[in-house]
Structures are given as C-alpha cells and as structure tokens.
Design a protein around this motif. Structure first.
Motif, mmCIF file in Angstrom:
data_model
loop_
_atom_site.group_PDB
_atom_site.id
_atom_site.type_symbol
_atom_site.label_atom_id
_atom_site.label_comp_id
_atom_site.label_asym_id
_atom_site.label_seq_id
_atom_site.Cartn_x
_atom_site.Cartn_y
_atom_site.Cartn_z
ATOM 1 N N UNK A 117 3.172 -0.721 -6.626
ATOM 2 C CA UNK A 117 4.631 -0.651 -6.673
ATOM 3 C C UNK A 117 5.265 -1.762 -7.499
ATOM 4 N N UNK A 118 4.484 -2.765 -7.876
ATOM 5 C CA UNK A 118 5.039 -3.848 -8.692
ATOM 6 C C UNK A 118 5.318 -3.401 -10.118
ATOM 7 N N UNK A 119 4.646 -2.322 -10.530
ATOM 8 C CA UNK A 119 4.895 -1.788 -11.874
ATOM 9 C C UNK A 119 6.196 -0.984 -11.818
ATOM 10 N N UNK A 120 7.320 -1.689 -11.974
ATOM 11 C CA UNK A 120 8.629 -1.072 -11.782
ATOM 12 C C UNK A 120 9.114 -0.278 -12.973
ATOM 13 N N UNK A 121 8.695 0.974 -13.040
ATOM 14 C CA UNK A 121 9.036 1.782 -14.214
ATOM 15 C C UNK A 121 10.512 2.152 -14.279
ATOM 16 N N UNK A 122 11.168 2.262 -13.134
ATOM 17 C CA UNK A 122 12.589 2.618 -13.176
ATOM 18 C C UNK A 122 13.403 1.543 -13.894
ATOM 19 N N UNK A 123 13.074 0.286 -13.641
ATOM 20 C CA UNK A 123 13.781 -0.808 -14.322
ATOM 21 C C UNK A 123 13.495 -0.794 -15.808
ATOM 22 N N UNK A 180 9.691 -6.642 -15.230
ATOM 23 C CA UNK A 180 8.348 -6.859 -14.692
ATOM 24 C C UNK A 180 8.337 -7.682 -13.406
ATOM 25 N N UNK A 181 9.178 -8.718 -13.355
ATOM 26 C CA UNK A 181 9.070 -9.661 -12.240
ATOM 27 C C UNK A 181 9.977 -9.349 -11.049
ATOM 28 N N UNK A 182 11.098 -8.689 -11.274
ATOM 29 C CA UNK A 182 11.973 -8.341 -10.158
ATOM 30 C C UNK A 182 11.283 -7.403 -9.169
ATOM 31 N N UNK A 183 10.624 -6.325 -9.641
ATOM 32 C CA UNK A 183 9.899 -5.475 -8.683
ATOM 33 C C UNK A 183 8.785 -6.237 -7.956
ATOM 34 N N UNK A 184 8.083 -7.119 -8.682
ATOM 35 C CA UNK A 184 6.991 -7.876 -8.065
ATOM 36 C C UNK A 184 7.510 -8.769 -6.938
ATOM 37 N N UNK A 185 8.670 -9.361 -7.138
ATOM 38 C CA UNK A 185 9.269 -10.214 -6.102
ATOM 39 C C UNK A 185 9.656 -9.396 -4.871
ATOM 40 N N UNK A 186 10.284 -8.255 -5.101
ATOM 41 C CA UNK A 186 10.684 -7.389 -3.988
ATOM 42 C C UNK A 186 9.473 -6.868 -3.220
ATOM 43 N N UNK A 187 8.499 -6.328 -3.954
ATOM 44 C CA UNK A 187 7.319 -5.743 -3.312
ATOM 45 C C UNK A 187 6.469 -6.829 -2.654
ATOM 46 N N UNK A 188 6.457 -8.024 -3.254
ATOM 47 C CA UNK A 188 5.723 -9.135 -2.659
ATOM 48 C C UNK A 188 6.263 -9.477 -1.279
#
Length: 310
Positions: free
Chosen positions: A107-113, A149-157
C-alpha cells in the motif's frame, strides 16, 4: 539455544487460505505467474530505460510515467516472489510480522497520488501552456515525486504499527497475500485503527482521485471549446492516463470494499478477483503508455527495428 527456541515458538504464522485447487494446478499457476512477472519486469523496465536515456523524454510528463512504471515493478515485487514460493509449497503460510511488512510495501506504492500529479501536469500543460515552464520546473517535479512516494509510506507506516499492536484471534487469512483482509483476523475492530484507516483512505486515495477527476473535467471543458487539432493533441496525452486511472480505481474499489469484509463470494471468484489486483495495472500500464504515447512508441520502434506499416 533456549532463547532461540523460545523465539521460534513465539512466532505467529498465518495460513493463506485463498488458494484454489493447489494440488491440481500448482505447476500451472507457477508457470503463468512466473511468465507474467518476467513480462512485467521487462516491459516496465524497457519504458523506464527509454525515458532515462533519451533527452527529449526528460520532460515532466515522461518523468512521471517513468515513476509510475517504476512503481509497477515495486508493486509486483511485493507479491509475485511470495506467490511463486507458495505455489510450490505444501503449506501456504507467512509470518504475521512478514504479513504486516508485505501489507506496508503493497500500500505504500501510492498510485492515486502519482496519477493526481500526472493529471496536474496535463492540466497545466493544456489549460495554462504559457505558465507551464514556470510552474513545472525541475524543483516542482522533484517535490511532487517526493510527496507522491513518501506521503503514502508515512500513512501506511502508522497504520501498520497499529495493526501490529492489535490482538488477533484467527490465523486463517482469506486471501493469497496480505492486504486489507488482515483486519478480519482481529479479535475486536480497533476504533483508533478504523479512524486512522479512514483518514489514510481519504488522504492517499479519495482526495487525489477527486482532484484528478476535477483536473480532467477542466481539460475536457477547455478542449471542447478549442479547435479539433487542440482536442486531438489533448486526447493523445490524456487518454492513457485516464485508462490507467479507471482500471486502477475499479480494482481498488473492489479491494477496499470486498477484502475487508466477510463476503459470501465463492472461493474461486475471490481468488480470481484477487489476482486481478496485481495483474492488470503492472502488466498493461507499460503497453498503454508504450503504444499510446507517440514519442515513447517512436523510440520503441527504433529499439526493436520495427518499420512503419505502409
């Protein structure tokens, strides 16, 4: 020795219970998935390589395409190697900690963003062409990529940490990899985790999708009022993005709605639908961009020495 043994005993394993007819079709599954994975790696890497080596493709639009296809490789690599191992294994199991890690990577691969970023690029290019060089500078492109790249990783983290702390009462995961179905294993649905999950869904999926729809609606209005040549040029650059957005949105809707609830879907249907989650986007995206984007297609033809028909 005793401490090591105790650590191994305390490890929680989940059974991946979403596979169908493994004894009968395991080698067929393995062969098909291996071929698909190789095709995904080669096709996506080829387009990224072309964009990397050709200076005329060092424009924001193509850089974002390269980023999206690079995401496809990461997206696939979080799932396919484990699938291949499971197809050849007698038992399809995974450590609970590894399951959470796979969920985080998936889920960190935030394709929508990233798709929203691509839509913004097309919006500025078509609706504000004179300001395009000023707005879409190298600094802006880098900033947009970092956020995507990093916003989804922060949320999913953050969500992964909460999942790791939740108590589970079921060790049978109704799926073939670790996705949102992991929530069905919990003894009690955590209110905090639910709220955080909704917050994450809104930030990295719903808002970017609404923004994307808004930008393309504006592009459509501008194109409708413009000349036929302008409409054709706009369509050439926007149609591939829209195809990718529509297919990805459809699959994500299924994933969010179905994977998190105990549905009455037959096991075979769920198996086939789950395969689609990581089959279509990474497999078809490079072909969509390779065939629909003229400049990329031109370099592809040169690479493979394909002569124009006629």
């Amino acid at each position: 020795m005793t401490a090591t043994f105790m650590d191994e005993v305390n490890v929680t394993y989940l059974t991946l219970d979403g596979y169908v007819e493994m004894n009968k079709y395991r080698y067929l599954y393995f062969t098909i998935i291996l071929i698909v994975y190789i095709l995904i790696i080669c096709s996506n890497a080829t387009i990224v390589y072309l964009i990397w080596i050709h200076k005329n493709l060092h424009e924001p639009m193509y850089i974002f395409i390269a980023a999206l296809l690079f995401n496809c490789v990461l997206y696939s690599t979080t799932v396919y190697p484990k699938l291949l191992i499971d197809f050849l294994s007698e038992k399809q199991i995974i450590k609970y900690s590894s399951c959470i890690f796979q969920l985080f990577l998936f889920y960190s691969v935030g394709e929508f963003l990233l798709l929203a970023t691509m839509a913004f690029d097309r919006y500025v290019s078509i609706c504000k062409p004179l300001r395009y060089p000023i707005i879409m500078r190298k600094t802006t492109v880098k900033l947009l990529l970092v956020v995507a790249w990093f916003l989804p990783a922060c949320h999913i983290g953050g969500e992964a940490i909460l999942i790791a702390e939740a108590k589970i009462c079921n060790l049978n995961l109704n799926g073939i990899f670790c996705n949102n179905a992991i929530f069905t294993l919990q003894c009690v649905r955590s209110t905090t985790l639910t709220i955080f999950g909704i917050f994450t869904l809104i930030n990295i999926s719903i808002l970017p999708m609404l923004f994307t729809v808004f930008t393309y609606a504006n592009i459509l209005v501008i194109s409708y009022k413009s000349s036929k040549t302008f409409r054709k040029k706009a369509a050439e650059t926007c149609v591939p993005h829209l195809l990718v957005l529509i297919s990805f949105s459809y699959l994500c809707t299924y994933e969010v709605v179905i994977a998190r609830i105990e549905s009455g879907l037959p096991k075979t249907t769920r198996f086939i639908m789950t395969l689609q989650l990581f089959l279509y986007p990474p497999l078809f995206n490079p072909f969509i961009y390779g065939l629909k984007m003229k400049e990329i297609f031109k370099h592809l033809k040169r690479m493979f020495s394909i002569k124009k028909l006629g």
